[in-house]
Design an enzyme around this catalytic site. Sequence first.
Site, mmCIF file in Angstrom:
data_model
loop_
_atom_site.group_PDB
_atom_site.id
_atom_site.type_symbol
_atom_site.label_atom_id
_atom_site.label_comp_id
_atom_site.label_asym_id
_atom_site.label_seq_id
_atom_site.Cartn_x
_atom_site.Cartn_y
_atom_site.Cartn_z
ATOM 1 C CD GLU A 173 -2.656 -1.375 2.472
ATOM 2 O OE1 GLU A 173 -3.640 -2.139 2.489
ATOM 3 O OE2 GLU A 173 -2.164 -0.870 3.510
ATOM 4 C CG ASP B 240 -7.808 -5.835 12.242
ATOM 5 O OD1 ASP B 240 -7.554 -4.977 11.371
ATOM 6 O OD2 ASP B 240 -8.467 -6.857 12.014
#
Length: 610
Positions: free
Chosen positions: A220, A374
Amino acid sequence: MAGAAAEQRRLATVVESWLERPVLIVGDAMLDEWRFADSDRLCREAPAPVLTLRRRISAAGGAANTAVNVAALGGRAVLVAPVGADVAGDELHDCLDRAGVWDRTVNQPGRPTPVKRRMLAGNQILLREDSGDPEDALDHDGVCRLLTALSCATEELRAAAGGEAPTLVVCDYGLGALPAPVRAWLVENRERYATVALDAHDLADWRGLAPTVVTPSFAEATRLLARAGGTTRPTGGTELHLEHPDADPADGPSEMTAGAAPGAVRADGGTAEPARASGGPVGEPTPSEGRVALTGDGLSVTGTGVTVNTRAGEGVDRAVLAESRLAELRAHTGADVVAVTLDTEGAVVGGADGEPRRSHSTPVPASHAVGAGDAYLAAMTLALAADAPLPTAAQLAQLAATITVSDTGTCVCRRDDLLAALDQPTNTTSHPAVVGGDELDAIVAEYREAGRSVVFTNGCFDVLHRGHVRYLEQARALGDLLIVAVNSDGSVRRLKGPDRPVNPVEDRGALLAALACVDHVVVFEEDSPAALIEAVRPDVYVKGGDYPPELVPEAPLVRRLGGQVRTLGYVPDRSTSAIIERIRSHSRDLSPHLDDREPDPSLRTRTQAS
């Protein structure tokens, strides 16, 4: 050894400091489904294993798992996300309730809840089935309700935190939960949040947000640099080298190679060679990507408008490549902190001081690492929100991610696990859960001396059900200590009638004390808890109901003592009276059939003999 122990105590102090910190999570929530099967033969129709399902586990995924991790680490988590009116959505709500997350999701009829279903045999993932199409856009009404939920949840958290600005976490995984109007609202309302964390597949969509921290994967981060228009930069070191044409070809994606510059020094002291494309597809594309392909020298990501070779150059360390472009990533994202995650290789973190920080992880099977990012995001966010120094935040985030990957399933890091990894005690008090009035006075004084807030509620809690549990979890999130006053048997009979309580006060108190969200239980004989309220002087007094706090009978007393009154809505169709009535109705339905049955001959013989 003494130095290591002092460092662990310092880290534990940060973990304690973020307790009950208000965090709003918004983004793509999904359900993770794990199906564990056995296989000992192939089917005759095809060379495929025959699977026998043994067990099934559901867990919160995506933004929902980030919220679960925030709550598990001790934060006060509120989730705002679109969720479908379907079975998967119901399961997701249950996951959030069990985790103590304030569920402020928005129902979206006709738009399915995204689900990732994994089938495993022998702890090996055989296949994954995804449902939930990013093309299923929110309609105008859905967007409006999502914006309303965002604004209300922000103010709810601010009120619960005594006026403190909450923290915001944005989880944009390209599944359609954050369309342009929602992104624009978050950018425009940035000042309402003290700390903002961003985890997005496409960081370019969030220009103007000015986040405190972004946590891109290596792919990313490289994709963002490519779209920002990287140019060739000859270098004699191991800095990330970009090759990007002046104009994209008309018939296909543009090409960018991220690797060591030709002739640059590799990590092993050799010379890096240009990338050579070969091999077949591997890995997981994001929704906007066509494929992920493995090259001869490393991993390539082919997406819309750009091809990114994220590990070109044999022997080149991805961490070294990421470190060389941290400043540019900060400039392109507007973030104070950039944490480039490297899967099982750890992460590289950079802040305003320009000093890169490297953290390491332990390689594990891929099925053990689902959701570890997460946990990393949740711990990093809580630490920065608690004003921890960046090296400390990076250290705690990596530790939270690392200790969650011991088994197959969606990763969740709990506060007690994090403290245990730091060799710190996890019990905050040595007092028993069920206490008397005299002992309660000493407990409250001890907590007040430590600067902690006290939440107080009361009720009969006759037949404990999901509505009770959710109510108590939300009450506990309003402070540091939750005291539940439960009516004695005589008090319940006077309030509810001669056929109540169903369960004696010893059982009711024991069940309440067994809940993780309840710190102490005290029994009172009176019909009103006024005497206990006067003794405890709670910072927050909580009652269940949809009426305003002004209608609570105890409100004037609580306010005179300096506390605030909160009312929490009940879970629909969940009440003790309704459960008892269902049991009675079921018994009535069965009674005619029981009368028609032939008596047991052995019972008749015993009766005659007696």
